[in-house]
Design a protein around this motif. Structure first.
Motif, PDB file in Angstrom:
ATOM      1  N   LEU A  68       0.815  -1.183   0.168  1.00  0.00           N
ATOM      2  CA  LEU A  68      -0.131   0.061  -0.059  1.00  0.00           C
ATOM      3  C   LEU A  68       0.882   1.282   0.007  1.00  0.00           C
ATOM      4  N   TRP A  76      -7.701 -14.495  -1.114  1.00  0.00           N
ATOM      5  CA  TRP A  76      -8.824 -14.232  -0.226  1.00  0.00           C
ATOM      6  C   TRP A  76      -8.236 -13.522   0.913  1.00  0.00           C
ATOM      7  N   ALA A  77      -7.098 -14.242   1.449  1.00  0.00           N
ATOM      8  CA  ALA A  77      -6.419 -13.402   2.925  1.00  0.00           C
ATOM      9  C   ALA A  77      -5.884 -12.080   2.676  1.00  0.00           C
ATOM     10  N   ASP A  78      -5.151 -12.242   1.500  1.00  0.00           N
ATOM     11  CA  ASP A  78      -4.162 -10.876   1.270  1.00  0.00           C
ATOM     12  C   ASP A  78      -5.249  -9.878   0.842  1.00  0.00           C
ATOM     13  N   LEU A 101      -8.437  -9.633   1.666  1.00  0.00           N
ATOM     14  CA  LEU A 101      -9.127  -9.059   2.971  1.00  0.00           C
ATOM     15  C   LEU A 101      -8.227  -8.171   3.908  1.00  0.00           C
ATOM     16  N   SER A 102      -6.877  -8.503   3.951  1.00  0.00           N
ATOM     17  CA  SER A 102      -6.050  -7.529   4.625  1.00  0.00           C
ATOM     18  C   SER A 102      -5.715  -6.410   3.940  1.00  0.00           C
ATOM     19  N   THR A 110      -9.053  -4.066   3.874  1.00  0.00           N
ATOM     20  CA  THR A 110      -9.356  -3.436   5.304  1.00  0.00           C
ATOM     21  C   THR A 110      -8.478  -2.531   5.560  1.00  0.00           C
ATOM     22  N   ARG A 111      -7.070  -2.603   5.216  1.00  0.00           N
ATOM     23  CA  ARG A 111      -5.861  -1.612   5.567  1.00  0.00           C
ATOM     24  C   ARG A 111      -6.315  -0.324   4.862  1.00  0.00           C
ATOM     25  N   ARG A 114      -9.305   1.376   6.506  1.00  0.00           N
ATOM     26  CA  ARG A 114      -8.992   1.887   7.705  1.00  0.00           C
ATOM     27  C   ARG A 114      -7.896   3.142   7.384  1.00  0.00           C
ATOM     28  N   ARG A 158     -16.713  -6.732   2.689  1.00  0.00           N
ATOM     29  CA  ARG A 158     -15.472  -6.185   3.082  1.00  0.00           C
ATOM     30  C   ARG A 158     -14.921  -5.270   1.917  1.00  0.00           C
ATOM     31  N   LEU A 169       3.076   5.572   5.112  1.00  0.00           N
ATOM     32  CA  LEU A 169       1.817   5.117   5.583  1.00  0.00           C
ATOM     33  C   LEU A 169       1.532   4.995   6.838  1.00  0.00           C
ATOM     34  N   VAL A 195      -2.269   1.255  10.718  1.00  0.00           N
ATOM     35  CA  VAL A 195      -3.733   1.088  10.870  1.00  0.00           C
ATOM     36  C   VAL A 195      -3.909  -0.386  11.455  1.00  0.00           C
ATOM     37  N   PHE A 228      -9.596 -13.284  10.214  1.00  0.00           N
ATOM     38  CA  PHE A 228      -8.437 -13.427   9.146  1.00  0.00           C
ATOM     39  C   PHE A 228      -7.512 -12.452   8.817  1.00  0.00           C
ATOM     40  N   LEU A 229      -7.492 -11.515   9.736  1.00  0.00           N
ATOM     41  CA  LEU A 229      -6.488 -10.352   9.769  1.00  0.00           C
ATOM     42  C   LEU A 229      -5.338 -10.592  10.325  1.00  0.00           C
ATOM     43  N   PHE A 253      -2.280  -9.911  10.203  1.00  0.00           N
ATOM     44  CA  PHE A 253      -1.287  -9.035  10.373  1.00  0.00           C
ATOM     45  C   PHE A 253      -1.508  -8.349  11.812  1.00  0.00           C
ATOM     46  N   TYR A 265     -24.548 -10.221  10.597  1.00  0.00           N
ATOM     47  CA  TYR A 265     -23.493  -9.857  10.392  1.00  0.00           C
ATOM     48  C   TYR A 265     -23.041  -8.835  11.265  1.00  0.00           C
ATOM     49  N   GLU A 288      -7.964 -21.049   2.157  1.00  0.00           N
ATOM     50  CA  GLU A 288      -7.575 -19.724   1.439  1.00  0.00           C
ATOM     51  C   GLU A 288      -7.333 -18.471   2.577  1.00  0.00           C
ATOM     52  N   LEU A 289      -8.409 -18.283   3.721  1.00  0.00           N
ATOM     53  CA  LEU A 289      -8.433 -17.432   4.582  1.00  0.00           C
ATOM     54  C   LEU A 289      -7.246 -17.799   5.706  1.00  0.00           C
ATOM     55  N   LYS A 328      -4.281 -18.542   4.901  1.00  0.00           N
ATOM     56  CA  LYS A 328      -2.937 -18.586   4.563  1.00  0.00           C
ATOM     57  C   LYS A 328      -2.664 -17.086   4.965  1.00  0.00           C
ATOM     58  N   VAL A 350      -1.347 -13.419   5.830  1.00  0.00           N
ATOM     59  CA  VAL A 350      -0.577 -12.474   5.255  1.00  0.00           C
ATOM     60  C   VAL A 350      -0.501 -11.267   6.250  1.00  0.00           C
TER      61      VAL A 350
END
Ligand code: B12
Ligand code: SF4
Lengths: 451, 323
Positions: free
Chosen positions: A212, A239-241, A243-244, A247-248, A251, A289, B5, B8, B45-46, B48, B230, B318-319, B321, B323
């Motif tokens: 980013l 999916w996960a990358d 979403l991350s 989301t970032r 935010r 999302r 950056l 966050v 799944f966040l 980070f 949700y 997948e979720l 994995k 990151v």
């Protein structure tokens, strides 16, 4: 970083002249910080302060419009990270990718399929928003001819071509349809920004692997070159990358008011998984999302319908359910002997029931009781769909004068209220209908045959 | 000058409780496999942001009575095993389910009115047919729930099953059965953060350890109220991570039950052509309901269709994995 009320106050005239409609400059500053007023309401701000405040007062995610003036798709302007805080306001655009290597007939068929798809759900018309035409290695004239075909339809366009010369041919062919153009990256940024400015088309900046910081720098450059209508592709495809990254992005824009990332995001669902089901599932995540534009590769009506439904759900106001006006509704052309069914005024409930009655092809009176927009069981549990409420609806609508019988069908889910309702509506016969609306057609057949 | 950056990443002080279902021979049970859910210190799944030590798991719904009102898409996909809960559970395990959610539906007064004896026999049979941990549901009628769930809890003693539903109106009986037989409970409340919290507190007050409670916040299906779930789940998870101990239990959702009640999943008759292929629509109704709820913190998803089990497992793979 968003400015505080105090910081804004320091930049105002501090005369408390009240011309803005607020008693003091401080009060006005507070409202401005909360984004509840426009800066233009105060006539006494200098150009310099205005520039500073404008950027602080602008919505954290820029509103970007795609499509011809008048009926364009608008995306962005979101103000929250979590839906329960306030509404998600601008639904993500749903696009289908058409590659230039499709033969003409396949291209035309898929284009029509997208352009012609409309479906009613809960009183709203839902449909996809447009097509994304990808040049790949097609020559400029081929790309232009495909874009020209799509520009003649009532769909929004995304033009995908890395070569600025090919893109320009496409932009010319797009005419007044103001497409979103894709992609600008470190390699072609200058030329793409120039095209975007010339043709007044919003531009997607493409990053790589969710970096980013690099993306923010691209955006910063583009803004310096005078382009404001931007869309961001963080370059993630899984999916996960994704979403991350999404989301970032959200935010950074909303919580940190970080301008360089304050633009809608685009996401490609078809590049991660194999097959339409997995693609649709990933697209669901994008709807839930933070995507502003979603590009799909497989056109499957069933998958599309599930996504349009989800999008409709997630973008409703969490504080106020969609409602219909309580009262007596005529389905078909009901007569004195037609049956009377009662339900609640939650839109979803009303349309589920009305749809089945209509589908049954038997005219009926549908009495919609005021349940403050709640479903049958929710309203029942909250005391808004009980014998008293239904009794009131019967009286207020004067239904008794329109019919020659005294029978009323209640939803199967609230069978337990039939005793009380019998007392409330003396002389009426209370019939317990099926639990689910899907059972209504056969139930109405059964009623007719027992008359 | 390059732009920098802003940070966050949220920092959370709370952690979801880890709950284990099933007990192997080392713990006095007979399960070949156990599952542990919970333990998150991040939003779903966040990766980070914190730890997500355990993946969400798929439970397959199995009933002790062949379902009469199921969509033919479901009954055809399962075939003859629906007649026998033991074969059904074994088949679900082969198909990749990680937990069996056994419903003692035949105990319902209008659906067979079976009692404690039959419940014990069914639980025994299913325990023998599968190596997976069990969730055991009563028929949803209060007196019969009490009767058969108490019997089931005793029969499965040592196996660390989860008993459901444990609701405001019956929690005393169910929690007592869990305490007496070393089981867990599924605490169910109607889509409301405060009610969920309150029930967890009441259960805790009876002495049941926090690592034996799973919350079911009540799910609406895609198109039928999912947006409420949700938001409620998201609020529950945010409160938990912010440190509200009474909301830190893992979440279970009955996505299969809800999705397959929807007209879109149930029928192909008299529906608009735009609804598309029925089979695909049914699968996606369940799968997309699940994806949405995974995103709001579901730790256990109770599903119905064999193919959705693998689709949703794929999404979880997948979720996870990181990151
Ligand atoms: C979304 C939801 C909510 C939303 C509100 C949504 C809304 N606008 O109504 C919110 C979160 C606000 C909510 C709140 C509450 N809820 Co609520 N909610 C649900 C949920 C998940 C879905 C409801 C829904 O939208 N269904 C879809 C609509 C279309 O269904 P429907 O109106 O019943 O219509 C169908 C049929 O009834 C039939 N039908 C309708 N009309 C007619 C008419 C005739 C003649 C016929 C034949 C058929 C028919 O056709 C429709 C389609 O099949 C359900 C659980 C679930 N999964 O179903 C719980 C549920 C309804 N809620 C419940 C409860 C208890 C509550 C609360 C009291 C909890 C609380 N916090 O105190 C509150 C009450 C509200 C209040 N105090 O303000 C309970 C009701 C308990 C019961 N069985 O009696 C349920 C069943 C959950 C549960 N299992 O416990 N809820
Ligand atoms: S109009 Fe401007 S100067 Fe006058 S009170 Fe309002 S903010 Fe202050």
């Amino acid at each position: 970083m968003a400015l505080t009320g105090i910081a804004i106050y320091k930049m105002l005239a501090q005369t408390n002249c009240k011309e803005c409609g607020y008693p003091t400059c401080l009060a006005f500053a507070m409202k401005l910080a909360a984004r509840q007023v426009e800066l233009s309401a105060c006539p006494y701000v200098s150009e310099e302060v205005k520039a500073q405040l404008d950027s602080a007062a602008a919505p954290p995610v820029r509103l970007v419009s795609v499509g011809p003036e008048g009926h364009s798709l608008e995306v962005g302007n979101e103000t929250v990270v979590y839906r329960h805080e306030k509404t998600f306001v601008h639904q993500p655009g749903v696009f289908f990718r058409l590659r230039a290597d499709l033969d003409d007939q396949a291209f035309a068929e898929r284009l029509d399929a997208v352009a012609d798809y409309h479906i009613e759900r809960v009183g709203q018309t839902l449909g996809p928003d447009g097509v994304a035409i990808e040049a790949d290695s097609a020559p400029a004239d081929r790309f232009a001819s495909l874009v020209g075909k799509a520009a003649g339809k009532d769909v929004a366009l995304i033009l995908m071509a890395s070569d600025p010369a090919v893109m320009e041919a496409g932009l010319k062919a797009a005419g007044a349809s103001r497409p979103l153009i894709y992609p600008a990256d470190a390699a072609n940024q200058e030329a793409m920004v120039a095209l975007a400015k010339t043709y007044k088309a919003p531009l997607v900046l493409r990053g790589a692997d969710g970096d980013l910081e690099a993306l923010a720098n691209l955006a910063d450059e583009a803004v310096k070159q005078g382009l404001e209508d931007l869309v961001l592709d963080p370059g993630t495809r899984g999916w996960a990358d994704s979403l991350s990254a999404l989301t970032r992005l959200r935010r950074a824009a909303i919580k940190k008011n970080f301008r360089p990332l304050g633009y809608p995001a685009i996401a490609f669902a078809g590049e991660a998984g194999d097959g339409p089901e997995k693609e649709a599932m990933l697209a669901s995540q994008f709807i839930d999302r933070y995507a502003g534009f979603i590009v799909l590769d497989n056109f499957e009506p069933a998958a599309l319908y599930s996504l349009l439904t989800l999008r409709q759900n997630i973008y409703t106001d969490p504080q106020k359910p969609i409602q219909v006006t309580p009262g007596l509704y005529e389905i078909g052309e009901p007569k004195a002997e037609s049956p009377v069914l009662v339900t609640t005024n939650f839109s979803l409930t009303y349309f589920s029931v009305a749809g089945e009655v209509e589908g049954a092809g038997r005219p009926a009176w549908l009495l919609v009781s005021d349940s403050e927009g709640m479903s049958v069981l929710t309203a029942w549990a909250a005391g808004k769909f009980d014998a008293e409420a239904i009794g009131k609806a019967v009286k207020n609508t004067g239904i008794a004068d329109k019919i020659s019988h005294k029978k009323i069908v209640i939803p199967g889910a609230v069978a337990t209220i039939s005793g009380e309702l019998e007392e409330e509506l003396s002389g009426w016969e209370i019939l317990v209908g099926p639990r689910e609306a899907i059972g209504i057609p056969s139930y109405l057949r059964y009623l007719a045959s027992n008359n | 000058m390059p732009v920098a950056l802003p940070e966050v990443k949220e920092t959370w002080s709370g952690k979801i409780v880890e709950v284990t279902l099933g007990a192997g021979p080392d713990k006095g049970g007979t399960r070949g496999r156990t599952v542990t859910v919970g333990g998150e210190t991040a939003l779903p799944f966040l990766h980070f942001e914190g730890q997500i030590p355990n993946r969400p798991v798929i439970a397959a719904e199995v009933s002790d009575r062949a379902p009469e009102d199921w969509s033919s898409l479901l009954t055809e996909a399962w075939g003859g095993v629906l007649e026998d809960p033991a074969s059904w559970a074994a088949r679900a395990e082969e198909l990749g389910a990680e937990v069996i959610a056994l419903s003692l539906d035949s105990a319902h007064p209008e659906r067979g009115d079976t009692g404690a004896k039959e419940a014990r026999a069914t639980v025994r049979k299913v325990l023998e047919a599968t190596s997976l941990p069990l969730i055991i549901y009563g028929p949803g009628q209060i007196d019969k729930d009490n009767e058969v769930l108490v019997a089931a809890a005793e029969e499965a003693k040592g196996e660390r099953v989860a008993l459901g539903n444990c609701e405001e109106k019956n929690y005393r009986t169910i929690v007592a059965a869990a305490l007496a037989n070393d089981q867990a409970v599924i605490a169910k409340t109607p889509i409301d953060v405060n009610l969920a919290k309150q029930l967890n507190v009441l259960i805790g007050d009876m002495g049941l350890a926090r690592d034996r409670i799973i919350m079911d916040p009540t799910t609406g299906a895609l198109g039928y109220g999912i947006e409420y779930t949700y938001s409620v789940m998201e609020r529950v998870r945010l409160a938990a991570l912010t440190g509200d101990a009474a909301l830190q239990e893992p979440l279970l959702v009955t996505a299969g039950y809800e999705a397959w009640r929807a007209k879109e999943a149930r029928t192909s008759e008299g529906v608009p052509a735009q609804w598309g292929d029925w089979n695909q629509r049914g699968l996606l109704w369940e799968a997309n309901t699940s994806v949405t709820l995974l995103g709001t913190g579901a730790d256990i998803l109770v599903l119905r269709h064999p193919e959705t089990i693998s689709l949703v497992k794929y999404a979880v793979d997948e979720l996870m994995k990181g990151v």
